[in-house]
Design an enzyme around this catalytic site. Structure first.
Site, PDB file in Angstrom:
ATOM      1  N   SER A 195     -11.578  -1.692   4.108  1.00 46.69           N
ATOM      2  CA  SER A 195     -10.202  -1.357   4.176  1.00 46.69           C
ATOM      3  C   SER A 195     -10.005  -0.385   5.388  1.00 46.69           C
ATOM      4  O   SER A 195     -10.670  -0.030   6.026  1.00 46.69           O
ATOM      5  CB  SER A 195     -10.242  -0.240   2.864  1.00 46.69           C
ATOM      6  OG  SER A 195      -8.703   0.325   2.965  1.00 46.69           O
ATOM      7  N   SER A 196      -8.342  -0.468   5.625  1.00 46.07           N
ATOM      8  CA  SER A 196      -7.991   0.420   6.530  1.00 46.07           C
ATOM      9  C   SER A 196      -7.572   1.591   6.245  1.00 46.07           C
ATOM     10  O   SER A 196      -7.100   2.573   6.900  1.00 46.07           O
ATOM     11  CB  SER A 196      -6.685  -0.460   7.499  1.00 46.07           C
ATOM     12  OG  SER A 196      -7.424  -1.534   7.947  1.00 46.07           O
ATOM     13  N   THR A 239       0.879  -1.339   0.049  1.00 49.91           N
ATOM     14  CA  THR A 239       0.301   0.011  -0.143  1.00 49.91           C
ATOM     15  C   THR A 239       0.897   1.306  -0.114  1.00 49.91           C
ATOM     16  O   THR A 239       1.995   1.114   0.516  1.00 49.91           O
ATOM     17  CB  THR A 239      -1.114   0.139   1.283  1.00 49.91           C
ATOM     18  OG1 THR A 239      -1.600  -1.111   1.046  1.00 49.91           O
ATOM     19  CG2 THR A 239      -1.737   1.096   1.247  1.00 49.91           C
ATOM     20  N   GLY A 266       0.244   0.407   5.593  1.00 47.43           N
ATOM     21  CA  GLY A 266       0.495  -0.521   6.764  1.00 47.43           C
ATOM     22  C   GLY A 266      -0.327  -1.339   7.374  1.00 47.43           C
ATOM     23  O   GLY A 266      -0.702  -1.666   8.689  1.00 47.43           O
ATOM     24  N   GLY A 267      -1.595  -1.685   6.385  1.00 48.84           N
ATOM     25  CA  GLY A 267      -2.550  -2.535   6.820  1.00 48.84           C
ATOM     26  C   GLY A 267      -2.993  -2.034   8.097  1.00 48.84           C
ATOM     27  O   GLY A 267      -3.523  -0.847   7.964  1.00 48.84           O
ATOM     28  N   ASP A 322      -9.216  -8.970   2.188  1.00 45.25           N
ATOM     29  CA  ASP A 322      -9.766  -7.984   2.993  1.00 45.25           C
ATOM     30  C   ASP A 322     -11.018  -8.297   3.288  1.00 45.25           C
ATOM     31  O   ASP A 322     -11.824  -7.517   4.238  1.00 45.25           O
ATOM     32  CB  ASP A 322      -9.317  -6.532   2.417  1.00 45.25           C
ATOM     33  CG  ASP A 322      -8.268  -5.984   2.851  1.00 45.25           C
ATOM     34  OD1 ASP A 322      -7.358  -6.543   3.551  1.00 45.25           O
ATOM     35  OD2 ASP A 322      -7.741  -4.937   2.114  1.00 45.25           O
ATOM     36  N   VAL A 378      -2.507  -2.572  -3.935  1.00 43.91           N
ATOM     37  CA  VAL A 378      -2.854  -3.770  -4.388  1.00 43.91           C
ATOM     38  C   VAL A 378      -3.086  -4.805  -3.230  1.00 43.91           C
ATOM     39  O   VAL A 378      -2.947  -6.062  -3.533  1.00 43.91           O
ATOM     40  CB  VAL A 378      -1.703  -4.220  -5.387  1.00 43.91           C
ATOM     41  CG1 VAL A 378      -1.793  -3.569  -6.718  1.00 43.91           C
ATOM     42  CG2 VAL A 378      -0.205  -4.268  -4.789  1.00 43.91           C
ATOM     43  N   ASN A 379      -3.309  -4.405  -2.074  1.00 42.72           N
ATOM     44  CA  ASN A 379      -3.105  -5.196  -0.929  1.00 42.72           C
ATOM     45  C   ASN A 379      -1.670  -5.589  -0.369  1.00 42.72           C
ATOM     46  O   ASN A 379      -0.931  -4.931  -0.466  1.00 42.72           O
ATOM     47  CB  ASN A 379      -4.207  -6.514  -0.799  1.00 42.72           C
ATOM     48  CG  ASN A 379      -4.290  -6.912   0.523  1.00 42.72           C
ATOM     49  OD1 ASN A 379      -4.330  -6.044   1.319  1.00 42.72           O
ATOM     50  ND2 ASN A 379      -4.737  -8.148   0.749  1.00 42.72           N
ATOM     51  N   GLU A 407      -6.937  -8.261  -2.994  1.00 43.06           N
ATOM     52  CA  GLU A 407      -7.764  -7.429  -2.099  1.00 43.06           C
ATOM     53  C   GLU A 407      -8.746  -8.527  -1.604  1.00 43.06           C
ATOM     54  O   GLU A 407      -9.669  -7.978  -0.617  1.00 43.06           O
ATOM     55  CB  GLU A 407      -8.372  -6.316  -2.748  1.00 43.06           C
ATOM     56  CG  GLU A 407      -8.582  -5.153  -1.789  1.00 43.06           C
ATOM     57  CD  GLU A 407      -7.120  -4.352  -1.954  1.00 43.06           C
ATOM     58  OE1 GLU A 407      -6.672  -4.307  -0.730  1.00 43.06           O
ATOM     59  OE2 GLU A 407      -6.286  -3.873  -2.903  1.00 43.06           O
TER      60      GLU A 407
HETATM   61  N1  GLY Z   1      -5.528  -3.712   1.659  1.00 43.03           N
HETATM   62  C1  GLY Z   1      -5.324  -2.917   2.764  1.00 43.03           C
HETATM   63  C2  GLY Z   1      -6.490  -2.168   3.133  1.00 43.03           C
HETATM   64  O1  GLY Z   1      -7.263  -1.803   2.175  1.00 43.03           O
HETATM   65  O2  GLY Z   1      -6.560  -1.783   4.282  1.00 43.03           O
END
Ligand code: GLY
Length: 571
Positions: A453-454, A382, A473-474, A424, A401-402, A421
């Site tokens: 998503s985060s 990310t 960073g997830g 997620d 792209v995750n 993705e």
């Molecule tokens: N793929 C990470 C997010 O969207 O949180």
């Protein structure tokens, strides 16, 4: 489970009494006497790659605005930082449009294909199949980034799409020297690339990982970007590119159809707005969970006078607020076009009051007292960039792209690396995804649905200072952006905001993740006495921040010092 949480809130409120909140908001000093600038007159861009920041300035020099520059930066990142984002993925952007003095959120998140089937993500014995969730075409959602870039050019930009995409096309055709981070990521994934000929062709030219200093070209992606530049959205979602994407995906066991691509739509949503200590924080609504969590945390913290506390007690309250916000993440959040997200409740100051009452001033609350969940790895994937242009237009955009290098699947004949993705989604209820996040039915996969998503692209607007902020960073995106926002509101400049040492708590595992230097020995000791436990991690995140100080009319841009290849620049 929800009922259980409400009972706990009530019970703790009763036990602690309504007066246990520590104090009230800190007033912001008045600056009314100072003449505030109406427009910066120059621009700032901070991104994770020097070539991408330069591409943004190149397009500004051609007469573009922040939105055109965002198209240039995002498309260039697709070429030079494919481990993090790209046209095979999606993005979310929080934007400020100076002309109308309005904020808008552009959701170019991927969607599930119509034929999505949860059973594809299970092994024959019913256990989760992490390979189909994270690698190959079944892990990929329908990309949103190409439609999102065309949307920005059409609705907000001053330049035609082909002008804003030109730097990316040039760099993909002429080639560039990949940085160490990209080469390291390719090395790590080389066995996966070897599974699919088009992936190997792109990432392992001549059958090996490119050498440091070698020029690397991406003619396949250059061609796909040219079709996007020439035909707009139709150049990706129909015609040659769409045909090739669907053929490649289906030949490798995926289930996309031409209709999935033709049906993809960008969504504009109202961003979330939360008031905190005199600042307005404008952030991401669902299907991001990030903005809701940030708003919930700020609402909880607004009842404490953090400035009056020593560092350990201040950090304790921030950790406890994080714990409670992540607890709600798992239960309530999903794509608002498919499920009812109780935003009124989650963002209500009364709800925050209730949660605040459950926080003991000197003692960590075991997460098990609140309810169940899980653990994660922030990884390096990310990307986020921030832009303020000369007119005061602002873009906070997070693209992904995750996981690192997405699905590692490149669709033959397109050069497009597809995202992964689908992980997620809560593919298997109550089993953690790659970030250790659990999910409920609200985030179960359904045809056409956007996965949670985060990503938390945010804009912080104060009486005289405005910041554009975000990070990859997830699940740690949420706490990084929160800590960056707090640094800005405490008066920090862009370098201080990106450089601030980080800590993270996400409810489960019940541990505070800390980067070296986040807490000094005395603070660590005091937090340990309160019952917190720690896990040291290598530094994480890649924050990019631009700040406009309207008193001095100066822009300030900074890229995270934890990584070398970023560039924050003002000119
Ligand atoms: N793929 C990470 C997010 O969207 O949180």
């Amino acid at each position: 489970m929800r009922l259980a949480l409400r009972w706990q809130v009530l019970l703790w409120s009763f036990l602690l009494g309504a007066g246990s909140a520590i104090a009230a908001d800190k007033p912001i000093p008045s600056t009314q006497a100072v003449q505030l600038a109406q427009r910066p007159g120059h621009a700032g861009i901070a991104s994770a790659n020097t070539l991408a920041t330069q591409a943004g300035f190149e397009v500004l020099a051609k007469g573009g605005n922040a939105f055109d520059a965002a198209v240039a930066v995002a498309s260039t990142l697709s070429v030079v930082e494919p481990e993090s984002s790209g046209i095979g993925g999606g993005f979310m952007a929080t934007m400020y449009v100076a002309a109308g003095k309005r904020t808008v959120f552009v959701d170019a998140r991927e969607t599930a294909p119509a034929a999505v089937n949860s059973k594809d993500y299970l092994n024959p014995d019913g256990s989760p199949n992490r390979d189909t969730a994270l690698k190959g075409p079944l892990s990929a959602g329908i990309p949103g980034e190409p439609a999102g870039l065309a949307w920005l050019a059409k609705h907000y930009g001053k330049l035609p799409l082909n002008v804003s995409l030109a730097p990316a096309i040039r760099i993909a055709s002429d080639g560039f020297k990949p940085d160490g981070r990209l080469l390291g990521s390719i090395k790590e994934e080389q066995n996966n690339f070897a599974r699919w000929p088009a992936s190997a062709e792109k990432f392992l030219p001549g059958g090996k990982v490119p050498a440091a200093g070698e020029i690397w070209r991406d003619p396949g992606q250059a061609h796909t970007l040219e079709l996007l530049a020439k035909y707009g959205e139709a150049g990706f979602y129909s015609g040659e590119t769409a045909q090739k994407l669907v053929e490649a995906v289906r030949a490798a066991g995926g289930n996309w159809t031409l209709k999935d691509l033709a049906s993809y739509r960008v969504k504009e949503r109202a961003p979330l707005t939360v008031d905190y200590r005199g600042y307005q924080v404008i952030t991401a609504p669902p299907p991001s969970s990030g903005g809701v969590a940030i708003a919930e945390i700020l609402n909880i913290l607004s009842g404490f006078d953090l400035a009056k506390l020593d560092e350990a007690h201040r950090d304790h309250l921030v950790i406890e607020a994080m714990r409670r916000a992540f607890r709600d993440h798992n239960d309530y959040l999903g794509d608002p076009d498919f499920v009812k997200v109780p935003l009124n409740m989650l963002l209500s100051p009364y709800y925050a009051d209730g949660l605040r009452q459950t926080i003991l001033p000197d003692k960590a609350t075991p997460s098990s007292m609140l309810a169940p969940s899980n653990g994660q790895d922030p990884g390096m994937h990310t990307t986020h960039f921030s832009i303020i242009d000369a007119d005061g237009n602002m873009v906070a955009m997070t693209c992904t792209v995750n996981y690192t290098l997405g699905s590692t699947f490149v669709a033959a004949g397109t050069g497009v690396l597809l995202n992964d993705e689908m992980d997620d989604f809560a593919l298997v209820p109550n089993k953690p995804n790659v970030y250790g996040l659990l999910g409920s039915k609200a985030n179960a996969p359904e045809p056409g649905k956007r996965m949670l998503s985060s990503m938390s692209p945010s804009i912080v607007i104060g009486a005289d200072r405005t910041a554009v902020i975000g990070s990859p960073g997830g699940s740690t995106i949420i706490t990084q952006v929160l800590e960056g926002i707090l640094a800005v509101i405490d008066g920090g400049d862009a370098h201080q905001a990106v450089g601030k040492k980080r800590f993270h708590h996400q409810f489960m595992p019940d541990v505070v993740m800390v980067e070296p230097g986040a807490f000094d020995a005395a603070t660590t000791n005091a937090l340990t006495q309160m019952g917190h436990t720690f896990k040291q991690r290598e530094p994480w995140g890649f924050m990019n921040v631009v700040i406009w100080d309207r008193r001095s009319n100066k822009l300030d841009a900074a890229s995270d010092p934890r990584r070398e290849d970023g560039l924050g620049k003002v000119q």
